[in-house]
Design a protein around this motif. Structure first.
Motif: not given
Length: 778
Positions: A394-398, A701-709, A711-714
């Motif tokens: 959890v610590l690493v993936v976040a 910018m929107h795509q990158n924000l969506a990708l990163s959000a 990823y972190n949620a999943l």
């Protein structure tokens, strides 16, 4: 001090240094040494915002630039430098492009050394772990020995190679804003702690390879970031390819070659044939033949006359000439463009602020979730070894690497692509807002026309004395009235005088501009010349007895300029112009992008409609005879967000009123100051490119924000509720970061977004005719 409201930041992004000075504030723009990642930049912002008197702070890791605005007494290099120094960073003068390349080269070499060290020792750690996982050893005792060997090879990786992560984590903790490096450090230390604990329990199932993978892959990701930063730097280097020395002409002495820094404003320099002008100045010789390709993109040489203002970057194609320096090193037009691009990177648009707010709370949430996971699993009876490993995952993936890079990488790539296309975005809000534009309004003369007018006719006034009735004498007076003017009409009048062999004489002692109306100059003998629109001169400066109501009408397609001296009407001049060759294609491209178009000018309505018709504009989209105030009201009435493109002094109100103002390459200083976008190429062909790049950048910018959000949620959810090996968590985290960098890199590949169907231009209520300037001196 609380962070300022986001909407206030967007408005303040467009303020110039002059605006801040008038408000009793100051802006400090500097480079910062010692940053390792975006967390360092956010930590500095967090600390500096708490200083009394500081209103706005922006720090950009990719360009190593810091911008602080606030009270003049609070925003000083000493005070800000001390605050930055306490965190372990160093404030220095704003880097030139060569200095930035040198710094980036040093950082790249250090990064390469650490990456090679980590790879060289890390591969043995990975090989040892692979043998243990595969069960290739015949005895458990040998597996434990190999586990210790794996840890020994991991030691240089997690100490020497990973040292910058620990240093950055400590600095951000001191600033009260721990970020990505703190999580990375905890992940590495956690993997080492779990591994040593397992070894102490006699188990060979260690995770030294996890710590090694985390360091190696993050260092590799930083190296990929460095390649993207080099691309942005190459675009900046194109703004300042200037000589380092100049030939100074001392009073009554021979010319001497000196470094540019030693030449002060007011001194004279000699520019040799073929030499590139290194400083801004005023032409003292009768004329000069110049190549302006660097500044305007024009392929044809231009001939400028005495009194013309020249900018560094143009090349002398004719005879040597003398220049009186008006701006030294650091104050040149190109220096200003360079600072504006750097300030753009340090400033923050709404999307970037959103990403940084997300990253700010992601780190503590990830740490809390890791501890909750550990506690919950232990309470559920899960073995301590498995609970510790899952908490470590959890610590690493976040680690919020992708979130921190999402918007800055897109902004850097979009800015670099814009520079290559001859477009300078002066503030981050413009980069985001231009992509949402629904309408574009244009000035006429010098914007949609060539701006290189020619004198079509000159008619003396009926009451003009015999002394002034000759065309040569009247043209000489008109040229004096336009001394030093940057407006296309003034340039054309001076050019006509030069072609006729008429010397402009000595510079006037006083010049007063009347935006949208005309100008007046006073000679040393006290006599005053005025030149401008007929309505302006008759309304206040021409003796009514000399203004004949039966004045002869000029060509219907030409712009009218009236000349007076000491209140007596002397002559009327008509100048004609042609549409800029790039204008038809530009307007066609904008229609394909689905934008409403308008032409707003101070010139005669018939002339404006005639030009609009030639460019395919509907009559109701052409507005002539408009004063600067009327232009501003019309721009405000267009469907927003709206871009306004202009070049004159009295375009400044409209440029400021528009959502995004765009100044052409030949724009006056006032227009450039009021605009958020500066075109470097000739004509207006950069406008569709600016909008297309802004749209593409905003989309990325929107795509990158969506990708990163996503990823972190999943990733956080999966790591908390199911077993994910730490090695897989490391790979997932690094892959997310590389996906953001790669998606931003697509902006450098060119291409344009699909254009929607064009909108029709709505009919606007008239705000009154306003007073027309001389031609479109608006």
């Amino acid at each position: 001090m609380a962070a300022p409201d986001a909407s206030l930041d967007v408005e303040r992004d467009s303020l110039t240094e002059a605006d801040l000075a008038r408000a009793g504030e100051a802006q400090l723009l500097r480079s910062v040494e010692g940053m390792w990642c975006t967390s360092c930049a956010l930590a500095m912002e967090h600390r500096l915002r708490r200083l009394p008197g500081v209103n706005r702070v922006g720090v950009d890791y990719l360009s190593a630039t810091l911008m602080v605005e606030g009270a003049a007494s609070a925003v000083t290099p000493e005070r800000i430098g001390a605050a930055v120094g306490r965190l372990g960073y160093r404030l220095c003068a704003l880097e030139s492009a060569p200095d930035a390349r040198t710094r980036l080269d040093v950082e790249s070499r250090d990064l390469a050394k650490r990456l090679m060290l980590a790879a060289a020792f890390g591969m043995w750690t990975m090989l040892a772990s692979l043998l243990i996982y595969a069960g290739a050893l015949p005895e458990v005792r040998l597996e434990r020995v190999l586990a210790w060997v794996s840890g020994a090879f991991a030691l240089p990786v997690v100490t020497l190679a990973a040292w910058p992560f620990y240093r950055a984590a400590w600095r951000t903790l001191r600033a009260g804003r721990p970020g990505m490096d703190a999580l990375v450090s905890l992940g590495v230390i956690g993997a080492l702690t779990v591994s040593l604990w397992l070894l102490g329990r006699g188990s060979a199932e260690v995770y030294f390879d996890t710590a090694v993978m985390l360091v190696v892959l993050l260092l590799a990701g930083r190296w990929v970031e460095t390649l993207a930063r080099y691309r942005g730097l190459r675009a900046l280097e194109g703004l300042a390819p200037l000589p380092e020395k100049a030939c100074r002409l001392p009073a009554g002495g021979e010319g001497e070659t000196v470094p540019l820094a030693e030449v002060a404003p007011g001194e004279r320099i000699r520019v040799a044939t073929g030499e590139t002008l290194a400083l801004d100045g005023e032409l003292l010789d009768a004329e000069a033949r110049l190549d302006l390709a660097l500044l305007t993109g024009e392929s044809r040489p231009r001939i400028l006359t005495r009194g013309a203002r020249l900018s560094a970057g143009c090349r002398n194609l004719g005879e040597p000439f003398t220049l009186r320096v008006t701006a030294g090193v650091g104050a040149r037009r190109l220096d200003g463009l360079y600072r504006q691009v750097q300030a753009l990177q340090a400033g923050k648009g709404e999307l970037r602020r959103l990403a940084e707010r997300f990253a700010a709370w992601l780190s503590p949430v990830a740490l809390a979730l890791s501890l909750v996971t550990l506690a919950a699993l232990l309470l559920a009876g899960v073995a301590p070894e498995e609970a510790a490993v899952r908490a470590l995952s959890v610590l690493v993936v976040a680690c919020p690497c992708a979130v921190g890079l999402a918007v800055p990488m897109a902004s850097l790539a979009g800015t670099a692509r814009a520079l290559e296309a001859g477009v300078v975005f002066r503030d981050p809000a413009a980069l985001e807002l231009a992509g949402q534009a629904r309408a574009v309004a244009f000035d006429k003369t010098g914007t949609l026309t060539r701006g290189t007018l020619r004198l079509a006719a000159l008619q003396p006034a009926a009451a003009t004395s015999d002394e002034h009735r000759s065309n040569e004498r009247l043209l000489a007076l008109a040229a004096r009235a336009e001394w030093g003017s940057e407006h296309p009409l003034g340039l054309a009048i001076r050019a006509a005088a030069a072609e006729a062999g008429i010397a402009p004489g000595q510079a006037p002692v006083a010049i007063v501009e009347h935006p949208g109306q005309g100008r007046e100059v006073r000679d040393a003998d006290g006599r005053t010349l005025r030149i401008g629109s007929f309505g302006w001169l008759v309304g206040g400066s021409i003796d009514q007895g000399t203004a004949s109501p039966e004045r002869e009408a000029g060509p219907p397609w030409a712009s009218e300029v009236v000349l007076s001296r000491d209140g007596a009407w002397l002559a009327t001049l008509w100048l004609e112009d042609e549409p800029d060759p790039s204008a038809p294609a530009t307007l066609t491209a904008l229609r394909r992008q689905g934008l409403a178009l308008a032409l707003i000018s101070g010139d005669r309505p018939a002339l404006v409609r005639r030009l609009g018709g030639r460019l395919g504009l509907e009559p109701e989209a052409c507005f002539g005879g408009r004063s600067p105030e009327a232009k501003r009201h019309l721009v405000s009435a267009l469907p927003g967000p709206v871009l306004y493109v202009g070049d004159g002094i009295n375009d400044a109100p409209a440029l400021a009123a528009a959502t995004v103002g765009v100044a052409t390459a030949e724009a006056s200083a006032a227009a450039r100051d009021a605009a958020a976008i500066q075109l470097l190429g000739g004509g207006v062909q950069g406008v569709p490119a600016a909008i297309a790049i802004a749209r593409a950048t905003r989309r990325v910018m929107h795509q990158n924000l969506a990708l990163s959000a996503l990823y972190n949620a999943l990733a956080l959810g999966l790591a908390a509720w199911m077993v994910i090996p730490p090695q897989v968590a490391v790979l997932a985290m690094v892959t997310s970061s590389l996906s953001v960098v790669g998606n931003a890199a697509r902006l450098g590949l060119g291409g344009s977004p699909e254009a929607p169907a064009p909108r029709s231009m709505p009919r606007l209520a008239s705000s009154g005719p306003g007073r027309a300037g001389p031609g479109d001196r608006a």
